[in-house]
Design a protein around this motif. Structure first.
Motif, PDB file in Angstrom:
ATOM      1  N   SER A 221       0.361  17.211 -31.599  1.00  0.00           N
ATOM      2  CA  SER A 221      -1.203  17.895 -31.927  1.00  0.00           C
ATOM      3  C   SER A 221      -1.832  17.494 -30.513  1.00  0.00           C
ATOM      4  O   SER A 221      -2.549  18.635 -30.089  1.00  0.00           O
ATOM      5  CB  SER A 221      -1.851  17.009 -32.913  1.00  0.00           C
TER       6      SER A 221
ATOM      7  N   VAL B 298      -1.006  20.011 -28.022  1.00  0.00           N
ATOM      8  CA  VAL B 298      -1.440  21.424 -28.290  1.00  0.00           C
ATOM      9  C   VAL B 298      -2.905  21.511 -27.864  1.00  0.00           C
ATOM     10  O   VAL B 298      -3.231  22.310 -27.142  1.00  0.00           O
ATOM     11  CB  VAL B 298      -1.471  21.790 -29.789  1.00  0.00           C
TER      12      VAL B 298
ATOM     13  N   ASN C 264       5.304  29.746 -31.499  1.00  0.00           N
ATOM     14  CA  ASN C 264       6.085  28.499 -31.916  1.00  0.00           C
ATOM     15  C   ASN C 264       7.347  28.939 -32.678  1.00  0.00           C
ATOM     16  O   ASN C 264       7.523  29.658 -33.315  1.00  0.00           O
ATOM     17  CB  ASN C 264       5.032  28.105 -33.203  1.00  0.00           C
TER      18      ASN C 264
ATOM     19  N   ASN D  49       6.556  26.933 -37.811  1.00  0.00           N
ATOM     20  CA  ASN D  49       5.760  26.306 -39.141  1.00  0.00           C
ATOM     21  C   ASN D  49       4.644  27.279 -39.178  1.00  0.00           C
ATOM     22  O   ASN D  49       3.838  27.704 -38.283  1.00  0.00           O
ATOM     23  CB  ASN D  49       5.316  24.973 -38.813  1.00  0.00           C
TER      24      ASN D  49
ATOM     25  N   ILE E  74       8.164  21.930 -31.334  1.00  0.00           N
ATOM     26  CA  ILE E  74       8.463  20.642 -31.876  1.00  0.00           C
ATOM     27  C   ILE E  74       9.448  20.697 -32.983  1.00  0.00           C
ATOM     28  O   ILE E  74      10.135  19.541 -33.090  1.00  0.00           O
ATOM     29  CB  ILE E  74       7.026  20.470 -32.698  1.00  0.00           C
ATOM     30  N   TYR E  75       9.864  21.916 -33.308  1.00  0.00           N
ATOM     31  CA  TYR E  75      11.281  22.113 -34.171  1.00  0.00           C
ATOM     32  C   TYR E  75      12.716  22.304 -33.249  1.00  0.00           C
ATOM     33  O   TYR E  75      13.590  22.884 -33.977  1.00  0.00           O
ATOM     34  CB  TYR E  75      10.927  23.039 -35.350  1.00  0.00           C
TER      35      TYR E  75
ATOM     36  N   LYS F 117       9.279  15.636 -35.854  1.00  0.00           N
ATOM     37  CA  LYS F 117      10.067  16.232 -36.765  1.00  0.00           C
ATOM     38  C   LYS F 117      11.671  15.898 -36.610  1.00  0.00           C
ATOM     39  O   LYS F 117      12.090  15.601 -37.403  1.00  0.00           O
ATOM     40  CB  LYS F 117       9.902  17.784 -36.383  1.00  0.00           C
TER      41      LYS F 117
ATOM     42  N   ARG G  83       3.338   9.171 -33.698  1.00  0.00           N
ATOM     43  CA  ARG G  83       2.486   9.768 -32.828  1.00  0.00           C
ATOM     44  C   ARG G  83       2.908   9.952 -31.208  1.00  0.00           C
ATOM     45  O   ARG G  83       2.077   9.785 -30.238  1.00  0.00           O
ATOM     46  CB  ARG G  83       1.069   9.221 -32.823  1.00  0.00           C
TER      47      ARG G  83
ATOM     48  N   TYR H  62      10.798  24.491 -43.700  1.00  0.00           N
ATOM     49  CA  TYR H  62       9.848  25.333 -44.353  1.00  0.00           C
ATOM     50  C   TYR H  62      10.335  26.421 -44.961  1.00  0.00           C
ATOM     51  O   TYR H  62      11.438  27.061 -44.497  1.00  0.00           O
ATOM     52  CB  TYR H  62       8.759  25.824 -43.807  1.00  0.00           C
TER      53      TYR H  62
HETATM   54  C1  PLP Z   1       4.255  23.639 -34.955  1.00  0.00           C
HETATM   55  C2  PLP Z   1       3.439  22.472 -35.041  1.00  0.00           C
HETATM   56  N1  PLP Z   1       2.988  21.913 -33.791  1.00  0.00           N
HETATM   57  C3  PLP Z   1       2.655  20.764 -33.799  1.00  0.00           C
HETATM   58  C4  PLP Z   1       2.784  20.039 -34.651  1.00  0.00           C
HETATM   59  C5  PLP Z   1       1.975  18.364 -34.675  1.00  0.00           C
HETATM   60  O1  PLP Z   1       2.835  17.593 -34.664  1.00  0.00           O
HETATM   61  P1  PLP Z   1       2.397  16.009 -34.527  1.00  0.00           P
HETATM   62  O2  PLP Z   1       2.703  15.293 -35.802  1.00  0.00           O
HETATM   63  O3  PLP Z   1       3.491  15.587 -33.445  1.00  0.00           O
HETATM   64  O4  PLP Z   1       1.030  16.012 -34.005  1.00  0.00           O
HETATM   65  C6  PLP Z   1       3.129  20.259 -36.089  1.00  0.00           C
HETATM   66  C7  PLP Z   1       3.035  19.402 -37.264  1.00  0.00           C
HETATM   67  O5  PLP Z   1       3.278  19.628 -38.202  1.00  0.00           O
HETATM   68  C8  PLP Z   1       3.685  21.731 -36.155  1.00  0.00           C
HETATM   69  O6  PLP Z   1       4.245  22.123 -37.398  1.00  0.00           O
END
Ligand code: PLP
Length: 303
Positions: free
Chosen positions: A6, A9, A76, A80, A110-111, A141, A149, A233
């Motif tokens: 996060s 991002v 992405n 997700n 992240i995935y 993930k 974090r 998902y």
């Molecule tokens: C696509 C995507 N990006 C970023 C994140 C954020 O991940 P984090 O928990 O490391 O902040 C998530 C979390 O669900 C996510 O699904």
């Protein structure tokens, strides 16, 4: 290093986009992108993902949203909420748009590597020597430790286009303290000492969970399952006209929660009404129980 993905991002959007500019984001997509853009008065323009094509980007639509104020494109992959995984050819088509319009890419991975059998994950930055990319990642993930974090941005500069961006990221990283030191110190051990079998085993397990949801939900009237290729998902389409008293996806999820104690997220959370997202990580017995309840719920509300 950032506070979770996060944080990555937030920093990536913050460093590439200024107030009054716009950024292209996926629909359906992770809602934090919109929240971060909105909080900085950066206009979010949503490009369509096409469910019938394994949620590939509608390239023509993406390109039609670009103007002189477009500061970045964000993808992405794996996705997700879609659980999709782009092919190399499709990633190249997206990179061609960036190349043509000279726009940098943010690739939220992240995935990374979390794909099911027959699928190959490709890091976007391996496919270009010209498009500058900020790749976002983290521990949450793949290593199943969201609470630690830990996130990061990999700066894939091309032809020194990101010289100022690098400085900007450095400046932004001084605004707040990043992830705590003891947890950062664990990263080399996590990368180097976790047995090689860990990730394939995790993916096999996640895939078996996804297939349970898929096959059980196919029995539920009014629900259309889109088979996932990775991530955590399953997205389903809700054929709302087949239900007697369900107004929309939010109403479906609300009633499901109160009548059956099963919580799933309405597509409206991902700017994609008429759908819902299920998480595949709960234990198998819980997934079976949940799908039985969803099935009963759908039958009860059928016209
Ligand atoms: C696509 C995507 N990006 C970023 C994140 C954020 O991940 P984090 O928990 O490391 O902040 C998530 C979390 O669900 C996510 O699904």
């Amino acid at each position: 290093m950032t506070s979770g993905c996060s944080g990555a991002v937030e920093m990536a959007i913050g460093v590439l986009c200024s107030e009054g500019q716009n950024i292209l984001l996926p629909r359906p997509g992770f809602c934090l992108y919109n929240t971060v853009a909105g909080s900085r008065n950066i206009e979010a323009r949503l490009y369509n993902l096409v469910a019938e094509r394994n949620w590939e980007v509608d390239i023509e639509h993406m390109e039609s949203l670009i103007d002189s104020k477009t500061a970045a494109i964000l993808i992405n992959n794996p996705s997700n909420p879609c659980g999709s995984n782009f092919t190399k050819a499709h990633l190249r088509a997206i990179l061609a748009v960036c190349e043509k319009h000279k726009i940098p890419l943010i690739s939220d991975e992240i995935y990374a590597d979390m794909v099911f059998s027959g699928q190959v994950f490709t890091p976007t930055a391996t496919l270009t020597s010209t498009v500058p990319i900020l790749t976002l990642g983290g521990l949450a993930k793949q290593w199943l430790i969201p609470g630690w974090r830990i996130g990061w941005i990999l700066v894939h500069d091309r032809n020194n286009a990101f010289a100022q961006v690098r400085q900007g990221l450095f400046a932004l990283s001084t605004l707040i303290n990043g992830p705590c030191a003891p947890i950062q110190a664990a990263i080399p051990k996590i990368f180097n000492e976790i047995p090689e079998s860990y990730l394939p085993e995790l993916n096999t397990q996640l895939e078996s969970h996804a297939r349970i949801l898929e096959s059980e939900l196919r029995k539920a009237p009014g629900i259309e399952v889109i088979a996932p290729q990775g991530a955590m998902y399953v997205m389903v389409k809700l054929n709302l006209e087949t239900f007697a008293d369900i107004a929309d996806d939010a109403d479906f999820c609300h009633k499901l929660k109160w009548e059956e104690n099963v919580e799933i997220l309405p597509g409206e959370c991902f700017a994609y009404p008429g759908t819902a997202r299920l998480v595949i990580t709960p234990p198998k017995d819980k997934l079976h129980a949940a799908t039985e309840r969803i099935n009963a719920f759908c039958r009860r509300h059928q016209i």
